[in-house]
Scaffold this motif. Structure first.
Motif, PDB file in Angstrom:
ATOM      1  N   ASP A 170      -8.030  -8.717  -4.479  1.00 12.01           N
ATOM      2  CA  ASP A 170      -7.802  -7.990  -3.230  1.00 12.01           C
ATOM      3  C   ASP A 170      -6.467  -8.475  -2.668  1.00 12.01           C
ATOM      4  OD1 ASP A 170      -8.056  -6.409  -1.029  1.00 12.01           O
ATOM      5  OD2 ASP A 170      -9.407  -7.792   0.032  1.00 12.01           O
ATOM      6  N   MET A 171      -5.502  -7.591  -2.551  1.00 13.00           N
ATOM      7  CA  MET A 171      -4.168  -8.002  -2.128  1.00 13.00           C
ATOM      8  C   MET A 171      -3.564  -6.969  -1.192  1.00 13.00           C
ATOM      9  SD  MET A 171      -1.993  -7.240  -5.625  1.00 13.00           S
ATOM     10  CE  MET A 171      -3.091  -8.239  -6.619  1.00 13.00           C
ATOM     11  N   PRO A 172      -2.597  -7.391  -0.361  1.00 11.19           N
ATOM     12  CA  PRO A 172      -1.904  -6.434   0.516  1.00 11.19           C
ATOM     13  C   PRO A 172      -1.066  -5.461  -0.309  1.00 11.19           C
ATOM     14  CG  PRO A 172      -0.858  -8.585   0.616  1.00 11.19           C
ATOM     15  CD  PRO A 172      -2.134  -8.772  -0.149  1.00 11.19           C
ATOM     16  N   PHE A 173      -0.751  -4.338   0.283  1.00 13.85           N
ATOM     17  CA  PHE A 173      -0.042  -3.282  -0.436  1.00 13.85           C
ATOM     18  C   PHE A 173       1.331  -3.739  -0.910  1.00 13.85           C
ATOM     19  CE2 PHE A 173       2.470   0.809  -0.278  1.00 13.85           C
ATOM     20  CZ  PHE A 173       1.987   1.279  -1.497  1.00 13.85           C
ATOM     21  N   TRP A 174       2.018  -4.573  -0.125  1.00  7.98           N
ATOM     22  CA  TRP A 174       3.344  -5.025  -0.531  1.00  7.98           C
ATOM     23  C   TRP A 174       3.268  -5.854  -1.814  1.00  7.98           C
ATOM     24  CZ3 TRP A 174       4.187 -10.187  -1.117  1.00  7.98           C
ATOM     25  CH2 TRP A 174       3.353 -11.066  -0.439  1.00  7.98           C
ATOM     26  N   ALA A 175       2.197  -6.646  -1.971  1.00  6.63           N
ATOM     27  CA  ALA A 175       2.019  -7.426  -3.189  1.00  6.63           C
ATOM     28  C   ALA A 175       1.705  -6.515  -4.367  1.00  6.63           C
ATOM     29  CB  ALA A 175       0.893  -8.440  -3.001  1.00  6.63           C
ATOM     30  N   HIS A 176       0.920  -5.485  -4.082  1.00  4.09           N
ATOM     31  CA  HIS A 176       0.602  -4.466  -5.089  1.00  4.09           C
ATOM     32  C   HIS A 176       1.889  -3.829  -5.613  1.00  4.09           C
ATOM     33  CE1 HIS A 176      -1.897  -0.568  -6.012  1.00  4.09           C
ATOM     34  NE2 HIS A 176      -1.032  -0.848  -6.957  1.00  4.09           N
ATOM     35  N   LEU A 177       2.799  -3.476  -4.709  1.00  2.00           N
ATOM     36  CA  LEU A 177       4.056  -2.842  -5.112  1.00  2.00           C
ATOM     37  C   LEU A 177       4.933  -3.783  -5.923  1.00  2.00           C
ATOM     38  CD1 LEU A 177       5.304  -0.638  -2.122  1.00  2.00           C
ATOM     39  CD2 LEU A 177       4.299   0.074  -4.285  1.00  2.00           C
ATOM     40  N   LEU A 178       4.989  -5.041  -5.515  1.00  2.00           N
ATOM     41  CA  LEU A 178       5.787  -6.016  -6.265  1.00  2.00           C
ATOM     42  C   LEU A 178       5.274  -6.140  -7.695  1.00  2.00           C
ATOM     43  CD1 LEU A 178       6.411  -8.911  -3.694  1.00  2.00           C
ATOM     44  CD2 LEU A 178       8.061  -7.251  -4.569  1.00  2.00           C
ATOM     45  N   LEU A 179       3.960  -6.129  -7.846  1.00  3.91           N
ATOM     46  CA  LEU A 179       3.389  -6.239  -9.183  1.00  3.91           C
ATOM     47  C   LEU A 179       3.665  -4.982 -10.017  1.00  3.91           C
ATOM     48  CD1 LEU A 179      -0.050  -8.022  -8.584  1.00  3.91           C
ATOM     49  CD2 LEU A 179       2.021  -8.952  -9.630  1.00  3.91           C
ATOM     50  N   THR A 180       3.719  -3.813  -9.377  1.00  4.01           N
ATOM     51  CA  THR A 180       4.030  -2.598 -10.142  1.00  4.01           C
ATOM     52  C   THR A 180       5.480  -2.623 -10.623  1.00  4.01           C
ATOM     53  OG1 THR A 180       4.574  -1.348  -8.120  1.00  4.01           O
ATOM     54  CG2 THR A 180       2.307  -1.194  -8.941  1.00  4.01           C
ATOM     55  N   ILE A 181       6.355  -3.261  -9.860  1.00  2.00           N
ATOM     56  CA  ILE A 181       7.740  -3.429 -10.318  1.00  2.00           C
ATOM     57  C   ILE A 181       7.773  -4.320 -11.554  1.00  2.00           C
ATOM     58  CG2 ILE A 181       9.990  -4.426  -9.731  1.00  2.00           C
ATOM     59  CD1 ILE A 181       9.496  -3.567  -6.827  1.00  2.00           C
ATOM     60  N   VAL A 182       6.982  -5.410 -11.516  1.00  2.09           N
ATOM     61  CA  VAL A 182       6.904  -6.301 -12.674  1.00  2.09           C
ATOM     62  C   VAL A 182       6.349  -5.548 -13.883  1.00  2.09           C
ATOM     63  CG1 VAL A 182       5.851  -8.397 -13.610  1.00  2.09           C
ATOM     64  CG2 VAL A 182       6.640  -8.345 -11.234  1.00  2.09           C
ATOM     65  N   ILE A 183       5.339  -4.711 -13.660  1.00  2.00           N
ATOM     66  CA  ILE A 183       4.784  -3.899 -14.748  1.00  2.00           C
ATOM     67  C   ILE A 183       5.874  -3.018 -15.352  1.00  2.00           C
ATOM     68  CG2 ILE A 183       3.175  -2.040 -15.342  1.00  2.00           C
ATOM     69  CD1 ILE A 183       1.288  -3.121 -13.206  1.00  2.00           C
ATOM     70  N   GLY A 184       6.694  -2.410 -14.478  1.00  2.00           N
ATOM     71  CA  GLY A 184       7.780  -1.556 -14.954  1.00  2.00           C
ATOM     72  C   GLY A 184       8.786  -2.312 -15.794  1.00  2.00           C
ATOM     73  N   ILE A 185       9.080  -3.548 -15.392  1.00  2.00           N
ATOM     74  CA  ILE A 185       9.997  -4.392 -16.169  1.00  2.00           C
ATOM     75  C   ILE A 185       9.403  -4.692 -17.547  1.00  2.00           C
ATOM     76  CG2 ILE A 185      11.078  -6.675 -16.285  1.00  2.00           C
ATOM     77  CD1 ILE A 185      11.262  -6.579 -13.196  1.00  2.00           C
ATOM     78  N   GLY A 186       8.110  -5.018 -17.547  1.00  3.93           N
ATOM     79  CA  GLY A 186       7.437  -5.272 -18.815  1.00  3.93           C
ATOM     80  C   GLY A 186       7.329  -4.018 -19.666  1.00  3.93           C
TER      81      GLY A 186
END
Length: 365
Positions: A63-79
């Protein structure tokens, strides 16, 4: 697209490719190494898949705030971009492993990157690698009306600003794969009876496309919503993930072919390109940041585009070593070997070239 593919000059008076091929083969023979990937590529595969998938599972389980969710999606995109450039790319060129099934498996990772094996192999392996930078045949130059990549493309007044808006459109590359591009490409390629390797029936190809798209949407959109993530957060995260990957992939692709030095040869009246295929690659391709270990590692050797285009069946982990051989052979034959020393200089050169192509033709004549 032109349905009559050009041919290449058959005689290489400089004997460039024969000499180069002999020297490169000797390099692998003398060092007793295979042309495919090794433990370095296998380790890189593990690292990049971890970068790609670990954030996804964190989003699903924590369970995380939306801003953390977005940061992780950026990392997913890099991967995601990293897996595409290193694993999927080598797999679909048959250079990841000396085992065919391993190459097919690694090439098939494109399905979780939103793409399709058949479409990729036709567009990239056949059209791009064969007809590199030839207008009307290399689809990488086709951006519709919105971006003018060559002087042969029709000019529109809005192209005067393409050096500014193009970077925003670059991020849509894989997002378009996921939604529309694969369906349009498959319809076009099947109509033109294009294939790479063993041809498959249209029924099999369409069935594979539809099933893999359903699975893809289920993994990246349906499942997160089912476990309780708000639908709009999922959709925004999905877009951010794709935008990050698309921006990285597009810029890396463009730096190799859409700069001032590279040419866009046209066939003569007999439908023949002036140079042999190998020499054609030297005139239409450029390297960038060849000594930058980080760029080289992450881009899967795509900064060594000259080596990749001449030897697409050699794994990218060897390009740094064979680059000296290619460069020296080209120099001996008085042939070009284009390269930008840094990625920054290549990026500047690309957008400067877009600016030049965006000017009204009558003003640049």
């Amino acid at each position: 697209m032109n349905n009559n593919p050009p041919t290449f000059a058959k005689q290489d008076n400089l004997k460039f490719f024969r000499t180069l091929n002999s020297r490169v083969n000797n390099y692998f023979k003398e060092n007793n190494i295979q042309k495919t990937g090794n433990w370095r590529l296998h380790l890189k595969t593990i690292i990049l898949f971890t970068v790609f998938l670990a954030p996804y599972f964190l989003i699903l389980t924590l369970d995380m705030p939306f801003w953390a969710h977005l940061l992780l999606t950026i990392v997913i995109g890099i991967g995601m971009a990293g897996v595409g450039m290193n694993v999927m790319h080598d797999g679909n060129h048959g250079s990841y492993s000396n085992k065919n099934w391993v190459n097919k498996f690694m090439g098939g990772t494109i399905y979780i990157l939103a793409g399709n094996v058949y479409n990729w192999q036709v567009q990239h392996n056949v059209l791009h690698h064969t007809y590199t930078n030839i207008p009307g045949h290399d689809e990488d130059l086709d951006a519709g009306r919105i971006i003018r990549f060559t002087k042969e493309a029709k000019w529109h007044s809005f192209h005067r600003f393409q050096q500014y808006y193009s970077v925003f459109l670059y991020g849509l590359l894989t997002f378009n794969w996921a939604i529309t591009t694969d369906f349009k490409q498959m319809k076009s390629y099947l109509k033109r009876k294009l294939s790479y390797g063993e041809a498959k029936s249209p029924k099999t190809l369409w069935t594979t496309l539809i099933i893999t798209k359903i699975i893809y949407v289920s993994i990246w959109i349906v499942l997160p919503i089912v476990i309780g993530i708000t639908w709009w957060e999922v959709l925004i995260g999905f877009f951010v993930m794709h935008y990050t990957a698309g921006l990285i992939l597009s810029i890396v692709f463009q730096l190799a072919h859409v700069v001032e030095e590279t040419t866009n040869p046209l066939p003569n009246e007999d439908g023949e390109i002036e140079n042999t295929w190998a020499i054609h690659q030297l005139f239409t391709t450029t390297n960038f940041a060849p000594k930058n270990k980080i760029v080289n590692w992450y881009t899967g050797g795509l900064n060594h585009q000259i080596e990749h285009h001449i030897f697409p069946n050699i794994s990218h982990i060897h390009y740094g070593k064979i680059a000296a051989i290619v460069k020296e052979t080209a120099k001996e034959c008085n042939l070009p070997y284009y390269e930008y020393k840094t990625m920054r200089s290549a990026v500047i050169a690309h957008f400067k070239h877009l600016k030049d192509l965006g000017m009204k033709p009558e003003l640049t004549a």
